[in-house]
Scaffold this active site. Structure first.
Site, PDB file in Angstrom:
ATOM      1  N   ARG A 154     -18.334   8.472   5.184  1.00 37.42           N
ATOM      2  CA  ARG A 154     -19.174   7.449   4.413  1.00 37.42           C
ATOM      3  C   ARG A 154     -18.162   7.154   3.056  1.00 37.42           C
ATOM      4  O   ARG A 154     -17.511   8.090   2.592  1.00 37.42           O
ATOM      5  CB  ARG A 154     -20.239   8.111   3.637  1.00 37.42           C
ATOM      6  CG  ARG A 154     -21.441   8.498   4.824  1.00 37.42           C
ATOM      7  CD  ARG A 154     -22.314   9.348   4.222  1.00 37.42           C
ATOM      8  NE  ARG A 154     -21.900  10.661   3.709  1.00 37.42           N
ATOM      9  CZ  ARG A 154     -22.479  11.587   3.225  1.00 37.42           C
ATOM     10  NH1 ARG A 154     -23.595  11.663   2.748  1.00 37.42           N
ATOM     11  NH2 ARG A 154     -21.741  12.782   2.976  1.00 37.42           N
ATOM     12  N   CYS A 191     -18.750  -1.404   8.389  1.00 37.18           N
ATOM     13  CA  CYS A 191     -19.186  -0.536   9.403  1.00 37.18           C
ATOM     14  C   CYS A 191     -20.442  -0.824  10.128  1.00 37.18           C
ATOM     15  O   CYS A 191     -20.421  -1.378  11.150  1.00 37.18           O
ATOM     16  CB  CYS A 191     -18.946   0.969   9.224  1.00 37.18           C
ATOM     17  SG  CYS A 191     -17.461   1.685   8.653  1.00 37.18           S
ATOM     18  N   LYS A 195       0.946  -1.274  -0.148  1.00 40.61           N
ATOM     19  CA  LYS A 195      -0.049   0.120   0.161  1.00 40.61           C
ATOM     20  C   LYS A 195       1.010   1.108  -0.074  1.00 40.61           C
ATOM     21  O   LYS A 195       0.478   2.343  -0.728  1.00 40.61           O
ATOM     22  CB  LYS A 195      -1.090  -0.057   1.167  1.00 40.61           C
ATOM     23  CG  LYS A 195      -2.007  -0.851   1.122  1.00 40.61           C
ATOM     24  CD  LYS A 195      -2.882  -0.838   2.220  1.00 40.61           C
ATOM     25  CE  LYS A 195      -4.314  -1.657   2.327  1.00 40.61           C
ATOM     26  NZ  LYS A 195      -4.973  -1.875   3.415  1.00 40.61           N
TER      27      LYS A 195
HETATM   28  C1  UDX Z   1     -21.393   4.393   7.449  1.00 40.74           C
HETATM   29  C2  UDX Z   1     -21.919   5.539   8.074  1.00 40.74           C
HETATM   30  O1  UDX Z   1     -23.039   6.030   7.064  1.00 40.74           O
HETATM   31  C3  UDX Z   1     -20.706   6.644   8.381  1.00 40.74           C
HETATM   32  O2  UDX Z   1     -21.116   7.704   8.791  1.00 40.74           O
HETATM   33  C4  UDX Z   1     -19.756   5.948   9.110  1.00 40.74           C
HETATM   34  O3  UDX Z   1     -18.542   6.679   9.309  1.00 40.74           O
HETATM   35  C5  UDX Z   1     -19.226   4.660   8.351  1.00 40.74           C
HETATM   36  O4  UDX Z   1     -20.404   3.784   8.284  1.00 40.74           O
HETATM   37  P1  UDX Z   1     -20.575   3.624   5.227  1.00 40.74           P
HETATM   38  O5  UDX Z   1     -20.367   2.182   5.594  1.00 40.74           O
HETATM   39  O6  UDX Z   1     -19.908   4.317   4.064  1.00 40.74           O
HETATM   40  O7  UDX Z   1     -20.818   4.790   6.075  1.00 40.74           O
HETATM   41  O8  UDX Z   1     -22.173   3.503   4.469  1.00 40.74           O
HETATM   42  P2  UDX Z   1     -23.549   3.970   4.291  1.00 40.74           P
HETATM   43  O9  UDX Z   1     -23.800   5.200   3.320  1.00 40.74           O
HETATM   44  O10 UDX Z   1     -23.818   4.317   5.610  1.00 40.74           O
HETATM   45  O11 UDX Z   1     -24.334   2.619   3.783  1.00 40.74           O
HETATM   46  C6  UDX Z   1     -24.490   1.498   4.601  1.00 40.74           C
HETATM   47  C7  UDX Z   1     -25.284   0.401   3.964  1.00 40.74           C
HETATM   48  O12 UDX Z   1     -26.835   0.795   4.034  1.00 40.74           O
HETATM   49  C8  UDX Z   1     -25.108   0.075   2.359  1.00 40.74           C
HETATM   50  O13 UDX Z   1     -25.287  -0.944   2.163  1.00 40.74           O
HETATM   51  C9  UDX Z   1     -26.243   0.871   1.840  1.00 40.74           C
HETATM   52  O14 UDX Z   1     -26.610   0.455   0.660  1.00 40.74           O
HETATM   53  C10 UDX Z   1     -27.371   0.826   2.843  1.00 40.74           C
HETATM   54  N1  UDX Z   1     -28.426   1.456   3.001  1.00 40.74           N
HETATM   55  C11 UDX Z   1     -28.121   2.731   2.934  1.00 40.74           C
HETATM   56  C12 UDX Z   1     -29.724   1.063   2.629  1.00 40.74           C
HETATM   57  O15 UDX Z   1     -29.897   0.072   2.531  1.00 40.74           O
HETATM   58  N2  UDX Z   1     -30.645   2.139   2.585  1.00 40.74           N
HETATM   59  C13 UDX Z   1     -30.489   3.389   3.098  1.00 40.74           C
HETATM   60  O16 UDX Z   1     -31.626   4.183   2.905  1.00 40.74           O
HETATM   61  C14 UDX Z   1     -29.278   3.894   3.185  1.00 40.74           C
END
Ligand code: UDX
Length: 423
Positions: A136, A248, A17
């Site tokens: 995110r 996460c 990396k």
């Molecule tokens: C998340 C948090 O949003 C962020 O603040 C934290 O720092 C890390 O974890 P991330 O893992 O990048 O971020 O994804 P996120 O956008 O939260 O989506 C998580 C999952 O939920 C995805 O699989 C997405 O497809 C799903 N999702 C999201 C839904 O199924 N429905 C929604 O309405 C929103």
């Protein structure tokens, strides 16, 4: 940090990396990251190394390593955080501030400070702050450079100086009005997991409503739109479908339950077990619907899967609902071909047993059913009429509720979705 004007030395134990980043190539796909490296590397303010000694003179040391779910358990594995601290400790000077960014079980910061103190050169008083990030994937740069809030967890005799130093680090976003909250260690640690637990709850709430909608013949998308107009509720994170995945949300709610249990507060988070169960159920519901629509069996059926990443604009496949569904269909005897704009390489490493295609058409060739499982913009732009000419059956199941049902139906497709009426 380099973009904000600081001089940064990034340390990682993975030489591959470090080498790739030094050449300006990010080891994962994140929109804008390669471009940002191209801007920042020539300034000389950002260097990568595997050698902790090179960070010895830094004013601030961020610890940003991962805390994955422990194998076979719900709890988080914090060993990478402690390993980084142990390697860093001998290089600490009295003026340096260590800042924890990793998502950790509440109580970790206090233990980490003790551990850093044990490993620090004699006479050096360790300073530690806890400053969770909320970025995110897909928006990582924006969320870092212009977050919606800062949380500083500080404790002990250096607390005021620690706040002042963090204010210097974040001077530019603070000047643009980003709110900042100063708390103790435990509150700062909890903010991150509580935020993710809330987001997971919101998604599972709407997915539970999708189950009721299916039973009642109602439409979960309209339901979410109507709920979202109440600004106490809000429309964000009310997208029903195959549910949440990634590195996460799933592991954070499990680690949160495990930690609450250790603290004797397990009853308080009992509802998160249900949130997790609703989420996992969405994946099997998707497979059930595909089987049902394919005449009661998936054996021998050709299944096209659109999406491998856990969310669009990412090549991250950790706990990806799309790949879970693809693998479950394959185990029922389906011939599964997956397409994703960015995540095929990563998916192939973990699921070599699945077939992959470089194009949507390639994945859909001769398909009996198309499953839309990650809502990439490219998939919304598919021409349903053109794709109908490639598949064996014009049958699509929208696991993300982002395709336009009328458009697909008018091109001759049977369009089905989770939580939406049949016609
Ligand atoms: C998340 C948090 O949003 C962020 O603040 C934290 O720092 C890390 O974890 P991330 O893992 O990048 O971020 O994804 P996120 O956008 O939260 O989506 C998580 C999952 O939920 C995805 O699989 C997405 O497809 C799903 N999702 C999201 C839904 O199924 N429905 C929604 O309405 C929103």
């Amino acid at each position: 940090m380099a973009e904000l004007g600081h001089t940064v030395i990034a340390v990682d134990s993975d030489a591959g990396k470090v080498e790739s980043l030094s050449r300006g190539v990010a080891p994962m796909f994140e929109p804008g990251l390669d471009e940002l490296l191209a801007v920042v590397l020539p300034t000389g303010r950002l260097r990568f190394t595997t050698d902790y000694a090179q960070a010895a003179n830094a004013d601030v040391h961020f610890i940003c390593v991962g805390t994955p779910q422990r194998r076979g358990e719900n709890a988080a594995d914090t060993s990478f955080v402690f390993a980084a601290a142990q390697s860093l400790a001998p290089h600490l000077s009295g003026k340096a501030l260590v800042v924890g960014k990793s998502t950790v079980p509440v109580g970790t910061a206090a233990r980490l400070r003790d551990r850093l103190q044990q490993g620090a050169p004699s006479g050096v008083g360790v300073r530690l702050a806890w400053n969770p990030e909320f970025l995110r994937e897909g928006f990582a740069i924006r969320d870092t450079v212009a977050p919606n809030r800062f949380v500083y967890g500080v404790q002990g005799p250096s607390a005021d100086a620690d706040v002042a130093l963090l204010d210097e680090v974040y001077a530019s976003p603070l000047a643009s009005g980003t709110p900042r909250l100063v708390t103790d260690f435990a509150t700062a640690e909890l903010v991150k997991v509580a935020a993710n637990a809330f987001l997971a709850t919101k998604i599972s709430f709407i997915n539970a409503m999708a189950e009721v909608c299916e039973a009642a013949g109602a439409d979960v998308v309209q339901l979410a739109d109507a709920l979202g107009h109440d600004d106490r509720i809000g429309r964000k994170f009310l997208n029903a479908g195959v549910g949440f995945g990634g590195g996460c949300l799933p592991k954070d709610i499990r680690a949160f339950m495990a930690r609450a249990c250790e603290l004797g507060a397990d009853e308080a988070l009992g509802f998160l077990r249900e949130i997790d169960a609703i989420n996992v159920r969405r994946r099997s519901r998707m497979v059930d619907l595909a089987r049902e629509q394919c005449g009661g069996t998936l054996a021998g059926r050709r299944v096209a899967v659109l999406g491998a990443a856990f969310k669009p604009d990412s090549d991250d496949i950790r706990d990806s609902p799309a790949l879970d569904v693809a693998e479950a269909a394959r185990q029922e005897g389906a011939v599964v071909t997956v397409h994703d704009p960015k995540a095929i390489e990563a998916a192939r490493l973990v699921h070599p047993e699945l077939a992959y295609a470089d194009t949507v058409e390639g994945a859909c060739m001769g398909a009996n059913v198309v499953l839309h499982l990650t809502e990439w913009k490219q998939f919304r732009e598919i021409d349903p009429a053109a794709l109908a000419a490639v598949v064996a059956n014009p049958l699509i199941i929208d696991g993300r509720n982002t395709l336009d049902p009328a458009r697909w139906r008018s091109a001759g497709w049977v369009y089905r979705a989770l939580g939406r009426p049949t016609v």
